[in-house]
Design a protein around this motif. Structure first.
Motif, mmCIF file in Angstrom:
data_model
loop_
_atom_site.group_PDB
_atom_site.id
_atom_site.type_symbol
_atom_site.label_atom_id
_atom_site.label_comp_id
_atom_site.label_asym_id
_atom_site.label_seq_id
_atom_site.Cartn_x
_atom_site.Cartn_y
_atom_site.Cartn_z
ATOM 1 N N PRO A 122 0.776 -1.178 0.052
ATOM 2 C CA PRO A 122 0.093 -0.071 -0.222
ATOM 3 C C PRO A 122 0.854 1.459 0.078
ATOM 4 C CG PRO A 122 -0.709 -1.698 1.767
ATOM 5 C CD PRO A 122 0.649 -2.125 1.176
ATOM 6 N N VAL A 123 0.201 2.161 -0.681
ATOM 7 C CA VAL A 123 1.255 3.648 -0.727
ATOM 8 C C VAL A 123 0.127 4.604 -0.090
ATOM 9 C CG1 VAL A 123 2.173 5.235 -2.061
ATOM 10 C CG2 VAL A 123 2.674 2.823 -2.414
ATOM 11 N N ILE A 124 0.575 5.592 0.459
ATOM 12 C CA ILE A 124 -0.107 6.797 0.853
ATOM 13 C C ILE A 124 0.670 8.200 0.365
ATOM 14 C CG2 ILE A 124 -1.049 8.406 2.669
ATOM 15 C CD1 ILE A 124 -2.495 5.649 2.818
ATOM 16 N N ILE A 125 -0.183 8.541 -0.769
ATOM 17 C CA ILE A 125 0.447 9.577 -1.503
ATOM 18 C C ILE A 125 0.006 10.919 -0.998
ATOM 19 C CG2 ILE A 125 0.458 10.672 -3.798
ATOM 20 C CD1 ILE A 125 -0.450 8.009 -4.904
ATOM 21 N N ALA A 126 0.940 11.719 -0.116
ATOM 22 C CA ALA A 126 0.700 13.008 0.626
ATOM 23 C C ALA A 126 0.833 14.085 -0.608
ATOM 24 C CB ALA A 126 1.850 13.203 1.546
ATOM 25 N N CYS A 127 -0.257 14.763 -0.815
ATOM 26 C CA CYS A 127 -0.410 15.669 -1.818
ATOM 27 C C CYS A 127 -1.279 16.793 -1.346
ATOM 28 C CB CYS A 127 -1.276 15.101 -3.250
ATOM 29 S SG CYS A 127 -3.243 14.570 -2.597
ATOM 30 N N ALA A 128 -1.056 18.123 -2.082
ATOM 31 C CA ALA A 128 -1.565 19.366 -1.686
ATOM 32 C C ALA A 128 -2.226 19.912 -2.740
ATOM 33 C CB ALA A 128 -0.379 20.034 -1.226
ATOM 34 N N PHE A 130 -1.706 22.138 -4.916
ATOM 35 C CA PHE A 130 -0.533 22.713 -5.579
ATOM 36 C C PHE A 130 -0.546 22.311 -7.059
ATOM 37 C CE2 PHE A 130 3.765 22.677 -7.055
ATOM 38 C CZ PHE A 130 4.394 23.588 -6.689
ATOM 39 N N GLY A 131 -0.057 23.173 -7.793
ATOM 40 C CA GLY A 131 0.087 22.765 -9.564
ATOM 41 C C GLY A 131 -1.398 22.557 -9.780
ATOM 42 N N ASN A 132 -1.241 21.173 -10.188
ATOM 43 C CA ASN A 132 -2.738 20.580 -10.720
ATOM 44 C C ASN A 132 -2.727 19.002 -9.885
ATOM 45 O OD1 ASN A 132 -4.857 19.339 -11.484
ATOM 46 N ND2 ASN A 132 -4.853 20.116 -13.609
ATOM 47 N N TYR A 133 -3.598 19.130 -8.908
ATOM 48 C CA TYR A 133 -3.550 17.853 -8.177
ATOM 49 C C TYR A 133 -3.707 16.595 -9.336
ATOM 50 C CZ TYR A 133 -6.244 14.617 -5.372
ATOM 51 O OH TYR A 133 -6.644 13.235 -4.760
ATOM 52 N N ASP A 134 -4.615 17.017 -10.001
ATOM 53 C CA ASP A 134 -5.263 15.954 -11.098
ATOM 54 C C ASP A 134 -3.980 15.565 -12.202
ATOM 55 O OD1 ASP A 134 -7.941 15.177 -10.296
ATOM 56 O OD2 ASP A 134 -8.053 17.373 -10.223
ATOM 57 N N GLY A 148 -6.066 5.897 -5.987
ATOM 58 C CA GLY A 148 -7.176 6.005 -5.577
ATOM 59 C C GLY A 148 -7.334 7.503 -4.706
ATOM 60 N N ALA A 149 -8.246 8.114 -4.335
ATOM 61 C CA ALA A 149 -8.348 9.372 -3.873
ATOM 62 C C ALA A 149 -9.588 9.469 -2.921
ATOM 63 C CB ALA A 149 -8.203 10.621 -4.591
ATOM 64 N N LEU A 150 -9.558 10.417 -1.929
ATOM 65 C CA LEU A 150 -10.317 10.513 -1.039
ATOM 66 C C LEU A 150 -10.889 11.734 -1.546
ATOM 67 C CD1 LEU A 150 -12.223 9.826 1.481
ATOM 68 C CD2 LEU A 150 -10.472 11.079 3.055
ATOM 69 N N TYR A 151 -12.271 12.494 -1.692
ATOM 70 C CA TYR A 151 -12.684 13.610 -1.973
ATOM 71 C C TYR A 151 -13.943 13.810 -1.106
ATOM 72 C CZ TYR A 151 -16.872 11.654 -4.460
ATOM 73 O OH TYR A 151 -17.914 11.242 -4.555
ATOM 74 N N ARG A 152 -14.180 15.436 -1.243
ATOM 75 C CA ARG A 152 -15.078 15.744 -0.413
ATOM 76 C C ARG A 152 -16.126 16.436 -1.447
ATOM 77 N NH1 ARG A 152 -17.199 20.706 1.366
ATOM 78 N NH2 ARG A 152 -15.676 21.919 0.565
ATOM 79 N N PRO A 153 -17.345 16.063 -1.520
ATOM 80 C CA PRO A 153 -18.344 16.459 -2.564
ATOM 81 C C PRO A 153 -18.664 18.014 -2.073
ATOM 82 C CG PRO A 153 -19.199 14.261 -1.443
ATOM 83 C CD PRO A 153 -17.970 14.907 -0.761
ATOM 84 N N GLY A 193 -3.676 -0.979 -2.515
ATOM 85 C CA GLY A 193 -3.893 0.311 -3.257
ATOM 86 C C GLY A 193 -3.173 1.306 -2.618
ATOM 87 N N TRP A 194 -2.932 2.347 -3.592
ATOM 88 C CA TRP A 194 -2.409 3.688 -3.307
ATOM 89 C C TRP A 194 -3.559 4.655 -3.363
ATOM 90 C CZ3 TRP A 194 1.815 4.139 -7.266
ATOM 91 C CH2 TRP A 194 2.887 3.090 -7.359
ATOM 92 N N LEU A 195 -3.300 5.451 -2.148
ATOM 93 C CA LEU A 195 -4.427 6.451 -1.780
ATOM 94 C C LEU A 195 -3.588 7.897 -1.671
ATOM 95 C CD1 LEU A 195 -7.524 6.717 -0.952
ATOM 96 C CD2 LEU A 195 -6.478 6.468 1.443
ATOM 97 N N ALA A 196 -4.286 8.839 -2.576
ATOM 98 C CA ALA A 196 -3.810 10.139 -2.355
ATOM 99 C C ALA A 196 -4.777 11.000 -1.254
ATOM 100 C CB ALA A 196 -4.072 10.744 -3.850
#
Length: 290
Positions: A122-128, A130-134, A148-153, A193-196
């Protein structure tokens, strides 16, 4: 009388205005569309939303050394980058194909990511913001890696009806914040899985760490999940190139497992170094310090 599932009139009006802008932008070729929406955010929508004042307030705290000319330039450049990112999200395959074909991944942590994939770790991708996250998500998915990624509707439900499909098309799975999304996310992570996960917003429940040498409440969740599931914790950021269209997706050094607060402080320090090099690419609109 409106249907219970019908969004409020104000939300529908705002959403219609947004879709009109995006619809007109899509009439332009990609190389003109992205800067055009950036200009619109930088010179029209950003000021209307009050972003310039927030940017100035944050810069006064974090970078009091900047000149008035530098601050003024950033009040336009930061919304411009945000507008470009929105236009890229809504460009669909035109955007993702450019990222995939360029394969812009680089940085000292790239071998660790490749090793994690080979080991099904498993990987935790620490992101911000910044730039373009996508761009980061598209680059990782372009390698066939399980990001994969967690998002707030969004609060505007009318907006969600097209925003969520747009970000899902870039890479999936996506997990909404909440009980059901959390359960699915943890199953995905346990399965290799990898989670951003973002870590650069204020959270009043989080402990106080440092960012730009200021007290900054910072979530510990990325570090805590990395420790719980023996996951690689690594910063990955999509850095916009000077032409405003291409990206470098930088994979930083993995964060050694230790104390969660120490791990997150290392990520704050890493992000600060990156932001100082590219001041226009971090979203200075957020109320990061309170």
């Amino acid at each position: 009388m409106s249907h219970p599932d019908t969004p409020p009139l104000s939300d529908r009006i705002a959403n219609a205005a947004f879709l009109s802008v995006i619809g007109l932008a899509r009439l332009l070729p990609y190389e003109r569309r992205i800067p055009a929406v950036g200009w619109l955010f930088g010179h029209v929508l950003g000021p209307l939303a009050g972003w310039r004042r927030r940017i100035r307030d944050n810069l006064a705290l974090a970078r009091p050394d900047l000149t008035e000319a530098e601050v003024k330039a950033l009040t336009r450049a930061v919304p411009d980058n945000a507008g470009r990112s929105v236009a890229e999200i809504y460009s669909g395959e035109e955007f993702t194909a450019r990222i995939r074909d360029a394969d812009p991944l680089e940085g000292p942590g790239l071998p660790a990511l490749e090793a994690a994939f080979d080991a099904h770790r498993p990987v935790i991708i620490a992101c911000a913001h910044f730039g373009n996250y996508d761009a980061m998500r598209a680059a990782l998915a372009g390698r066939g890696w399980p990001v994969g990624a967690l998002y707030r509707p969004m609060n505007n439900e009318a907006f969600n009806r097209h925003y969520i499909p747009a970000i899902t098309a870039i890479a999936e799975p996506l997990f909404p914040r909440g009980r059901s999304g959390l359960a699915s996310m943890l199953r995905f992570l346990k399965g290799g899985g990898w989670l951003a996960l973002g870590f650069d917003q204020y959270d009043r429940h989080a402990p106080e760490l440092r960012f730009f040498d200021l007290p900054s409440r910072t979530v510990l969740t990325p570090a805590e999940l990395a420790l719980r599931y023996d996951a690689l914790l690594i910063p990955v950021h999509g850095i916009r190139c000077p032409d405003g269209l291409r990206f470098r997706v930088h994979v930083g050094d993995p964060v050694p497992h230790s104390d969660p607060a120490a791990m997150m402080q290392a990520l704050n320090d890493d992000l600060e170094m990156l932001v100082r090099r590219h001041m226009d690419q971090w979203f200075w609109v957020h109320r990061r310090w309170k």
